[in-house]
Each structure stands twice: as C-alpha cells, then as structure tokens.
Design a protein around this motif. Structure first.
Motif, short mmCIF file in Angstrom:
data_model
loop_
_atom_site.label_atom_id
_atom_site.label_comp_id
_atom_site.label_asym_id
_atom_site.label_seq_id
_atom_site.Cartn_x
_atom_site.Cartn_y
_atom_site.Cartn_z
N GLU A 179 8.82 8.86 1.57
CA GLU A 179 7.70 8.19 1.35
C GLU A 179 8.06 6.51 1.31
OE1 GLU A 179 6.75 12.32 0.20
OE2 GLU A 179 8.31 10.61 -0.40
N TYR A 180 9.13 6.24 0.42
CA TYR A 180 9.53 4.85 0.13
C TYR A 180 10.07 4.29 1.28
CZ TYR A 180 10.70 0.83 -2.03
OH TYR A 180 10.78 -0.77 -2.32
N GLU A 200 0.69 -1.16 0.08
CA GLU A 200 0.13 -0.11 -0.09
C GLU A 200 0.78 1.49 0.03
OE1 GLU A 200 -2.64 -0.04 3.37
OE2 GLU A 200 -3.44 -1.83 2.62
N LEU A 201 1.93 1.43 1.05
CA LEU A 201 2.60 2.53 1.15
C LEU A 201 3.54 2.56 -0.40
CD1 LEU A 201 3.99 2.12 4.57
CD2 LEU A 201 2.13 4.00 3.66
N ALA A 233 2.83 1.75 -3.50
CA ALA A 233 1.97 2.19 -4.47
C ALA A 233 1.62 3.69 -4.17
CB ALA A 233 0.40 1.30 -4.38
N GLU A 234 1.45 3.93 -3.05
CA GLU A 234 1.13 5.78 -2.94
C GLU A 234 2.51 6.47 -3.16
OE1 GLU A 234 -0.02 5.96 1.12
OE2 GLU A 234 -1.93 4.73 0.90
N SER A 235 3.54 5.98 -2.76
CA SER A 235 4.84 6.49 -3.07
C SER A 235 4.89 6.48 -4.30
CB SER A 235 6.19 6.09 -2.29
OG SER A 235 6.47 4.56 -2.63
N TRP A 292 12.15 8.66 -5.81
CA TRP A 292 11.35 8.03 -5.39
C TRP A 292 11.97 6.79 -4.58
CZ3 TRP A 292 11.57 2.77 -6.60
CH2 TRP A 292 10.60 1.83 -5.94
N ALA A 295 3.01 6.62 -7.11
CA ALA A 295 2.25 7.54 -7.59
C ALA A 295 2.39 8.86 -7.36
CB ALA A 295 0.60 7.12 -7.12
N ARG A 296 2.99 9.08 -6.35
CA ARG A 296 3.43 10.46 -5.99
C ARG A 296 4.74 10.96 -6.63
NH1 ARG A 296 3.48 13.33 -0.41
NH2 ARG A 296 4.55 15.16 -0.67
#
Length: 98
Positions: free
Chosen positions: A74-75, A22-23, A25-27, A69, A29-30
């Motif tokens: 975030e990652y 989940e985390l 995938a969010e990172s 990334w 996309a960001r």
C-alpha cells in the motif's frame, strides 16, 4: 512500545503529491498508524529550518508495525505516485516505555 516516523520534505502542491498524501494516509491507517502532526511548519528554536519544508510525525503501536507499513504494498503504491522528492528525510525512532 510505540514507534514514531518523522518525515521532512519540501512542501509541494501538485496532483501527484496530493494523490500521494491520500494513499499514504490510507496506508498509515491500515497499519494502525496515526498522524500526530501533518504538514506542520516547525518553529525552530535552535538551528535553521527552511520556510519551504514541512514536517510529519506519525505514531505506530510498535517499530515492527511502522516497518511493516513502510515496506507494505500500500505504501509502495503511494511512493510510486509521489516519485522522488529531493531532500526528503524520514526517520524511525522508538518511544519510551511507560
């Protein structure tokens, strides 16, 4: 020029790995990345591929963006949740122009 992140790891299904996904995938996309393949089981035409391993292919607009990334906070949060996955491999490769 696009850049690709290719990752391989043993398929695990536990709460930490699900949260990592989940985390991550969010990172992704960001940082303007997108999955081209996620959790895929490759069909080996040459060589061996362990039945328990999966592959992920992510496209980023550039190698700079892919590296931004990977080194992002975030990652880093996603990696901290996941912990160490033995045998995991991750490759960065630049795409072709045109």
């Amino acid at each position: 020029m696009a850049a690709y992140v290719i990752a391989e790891a043993e398929h695990l299904d536990d709460p930490d790995v699900r949260r990592y996904r989940e985390l991550a995938a969010e990172s992704i996309a960001r940082y303007d990345g997108r999955y081209l393949a996620r959790g895929a089981t490759p069909e080996p035409l040459e060589g061996e591929w362990p039945d328990t391993h999966r592959m992920v292919v992510i496209e980023f607009p550039s190698m700079v963006q892919a590296k931004n990334w990977y080194t992002s906070p975030e990652y880093a949060d996603a990696r901290a949740v996941r912990g160490v996955i033995a045998g995991r491999r991750m490759l960065f490769v630049e795409g072709l122009v045109g």
